[in-house]
Design an enzyme around this catalytic site. Structure first.
Site, short mmCIF file in Angstrom:
data_model
loop_
_atom_site.label_atom_id
_atom_site.label_comp_id
_atom_site.label_asym_id
_atom_site.label_seq_id
_atom_site.Cartn_x
_atom_site.Cartn_y
_atom_site.Cartn_z
CE LYS A 97 -4.03 -2.04 -0.24
NZ LYS A 97 -4.18 -3.30 0.38
C1 LIG Z 1 -5.32 -4.25 0.80
C2 LIG Z 1 -6.80 -4.29 0.78
C3 LIG Z 1 -7.57 -4.72 1.88
C4 LIG Z 1 -7.06 -5.41 3.08
O1 LIG Z 1 -5.97 -5.00 3.67
P1 LIG Z 1 -4.98 -5.98 4.47
O2 LIG Z 1 -4.23 -5.00 5.27
O3 LIG Z 1 -4.16 -6.69 3.45
O4 LIG Z 1 -5.81 -6.90 5.31
C5 LIG Z 1 -8.94 -4.58 1.82
N1 LIG Z 1 -9.56 -4.12 0.74
C6 LIG Z 1 -8.87 -3.75 -0.35
C7 LIG Z 1 -9.61 -3.23 -1.52
C8 LIG Z 1 -7.48 -3.82 -0.39
O5 LIG Z 1 -6.81 -3.45 -1.48
#
Ligand SMILES: *Cc1c(COP(=O)(O)O)cnc(C)c1O
Length: 383
Positions: A215
């Site tokens: 992210k």
């Molecule tokens: C990355 C992501 C998540 C979840 O995040 P994690 O930290 O990996 O549990 C949820 N929704 C979307 C659309 C994502 O891209």
């Protein structure tokens, strides 16, 4: 346009002949110092100052009433849905075009998704498609909004800001208000993205952010619940930290809480990453503008932010003229060591969500067959 010219452009942008990942984290600030501080102090776990600091930094940055740090984005979504009142047997409207975590969070609460199409403007949940689905399949009863065919309550709507591009929130909020539905934003990808000047994840009752390694900023693993209402925020903190009633030594818990608290070790990384977030956002805009210029006038359409929004351009994306060209682009770039990826397979194609109710998904299917994500790590580029 040939895949080889895209490879050449990306290599020129990143100034390297090495493998180019889709999105890599960078730690050039105080990350090491803050993490070492937690180790030296032994406060690596559930006690320590970095968690509060990180939450306050996020409140200042997003303008939300209360931010609650969690172990990951999926846990943040789970807690947000719980706080929004989603219960076993409920239905929750979301997009089929999303990462699986959106659906997993509600599935493990015993709720089921309803899939509605996305807007070509945002690639996120389409307000018109939502309204159309509800008009056809839902009615307002004494229990609230109920699915006429399923006889189940529809409790919430979860739009996802795909690749950081904000959905049409005013329109979605109006539909939610009319149909008595809670709005929970999956803002996992949109830290630093603003809708008409307001940070994504702060317009709905709750928003969920992710700090996974891919992210825009990372805490290793981590997430945050953004709470529009301060009292809701305090209760979110309570339920995500075992719902223990404060007492000098007694253990009393007033509901079945979650152990979703972010460790201090991870929050240390988060505090350091918050210090560089603005510069990442600037670099991402420079990178996106460069892609936009490169693809301008050609038959590949670069995905740009909606006119009402400022996007973080988390993942750059291009819509290929046909699915053969999509396949050729994916093969040509990955073979050349430039990582590109297709968008997620639509949720209703996965076995656990195959029977979920759904509306027309024409746009989602088009995007699924044509979109490719391009390398998006923020790098120092001359503007
Ligand atoms: C990355 C992501 C998540 C979840 O995040 P994690 O930290 O990996 O549990 C949820 N929704 C979307 C659309 C994502 O891209």
């Amino acid at each position: 346009m040939k895949p080889s010219s895209i490879v050449e452009f990306v290599r020129d942008t990143y100034q390297t002949n090495d493998f180019i990942p889709l999105h890599a984290p960078t730690f050039n600030g105080n990350e090491k110092a803050y993490v070492m501080e937690t180790i030296d102090s032994t406060f690596v776990s559930s006690v320590g100052k970095f968690v509060d600091d990180f939450e306050h930094k996020m409140e200042a940055f997003t303008g939300t009433a209360k931010a609650v740090a969690t172990v990951n984005g999926t846990a943040a979504l789970h807690a947000a849905l719980y706080m929004a009142g989603v219960e076993r047997g409920d239905l929750v409207v979301t997009q089929a075009l999303t990462f699986v975590a959106t659906c997993n969070a509600l599935y493990h609460m015993g709720a089921e998704p309803i899939f509605v199409d996305v807007s070509p403007v945002s690639l996120g949940l389409c307000p018109k498609a939502l309204e159309h689905y509800l008009e056809e399949h839902a009615e307002i009863t004494a229990q609230g909004c109920v699915h006429k065919g399923r006889k189940q309550r529809i409790k919430a709507v979860v739009p996802m800001h795909t690749f950081g591009h904000p959905v049409e929130l005013d329109e979605l909020l109006a539909v939610c208000h009319k149909w008595q539905l809670a709005l929970v934003e999956d803002a996992a990808e949109s830290l630093g993205s603003f809708y008409k000047g307001k940070h994504t994840g702060t317009l709905g009752e709750f928003g969920a952010v992710s700090f996974n390694g891919n992210k825009i900023i990372t805490t290793g693993g981590g997430g945050m619940v953004l709470c529009r209402d301060l009292e809701d925020g305090k209760r979110t903190k309570h339920v995500t930290t075992t719902a223990k009633v404060p007492h000098p030594f007694e253990f009393y818990h007033d509901e079945a809480g979650f152990n979703y608290r972010m460790p201090n070790l991870n929050a240390a990384l988060g505090c350091a990453q918050m210090e560089v977030l603005e510069s990442y956002l600037q670099q991402k805009r420079v990178l996106a503008a460069r892609y936009q210029d490169f693809f301008a006038g050609g038959d590949f359409a670069f995905v740009t932010e909606p006119s009402y929004a400022q996007s973080n351009y988390w993942l750059n994306a291009v819509i290929c003229p046909d699915s053969d060209m999509r396949d050729a682009l994916l093969a040509g770039t990955n073979e050349a060591g430039v990582m590109t990826r297709p968008i997620w397979q639509l949720m209703h194609r996965l076995p656990m969500f195959a029977d979920a109710p759904r509306g027309d998904l024409t746009q989602s299917e088009y995007i699924e067959a044509h979109l490719v994500n391009l390398p998006s790590t923020p790098v120092l580029l001359a503007g």
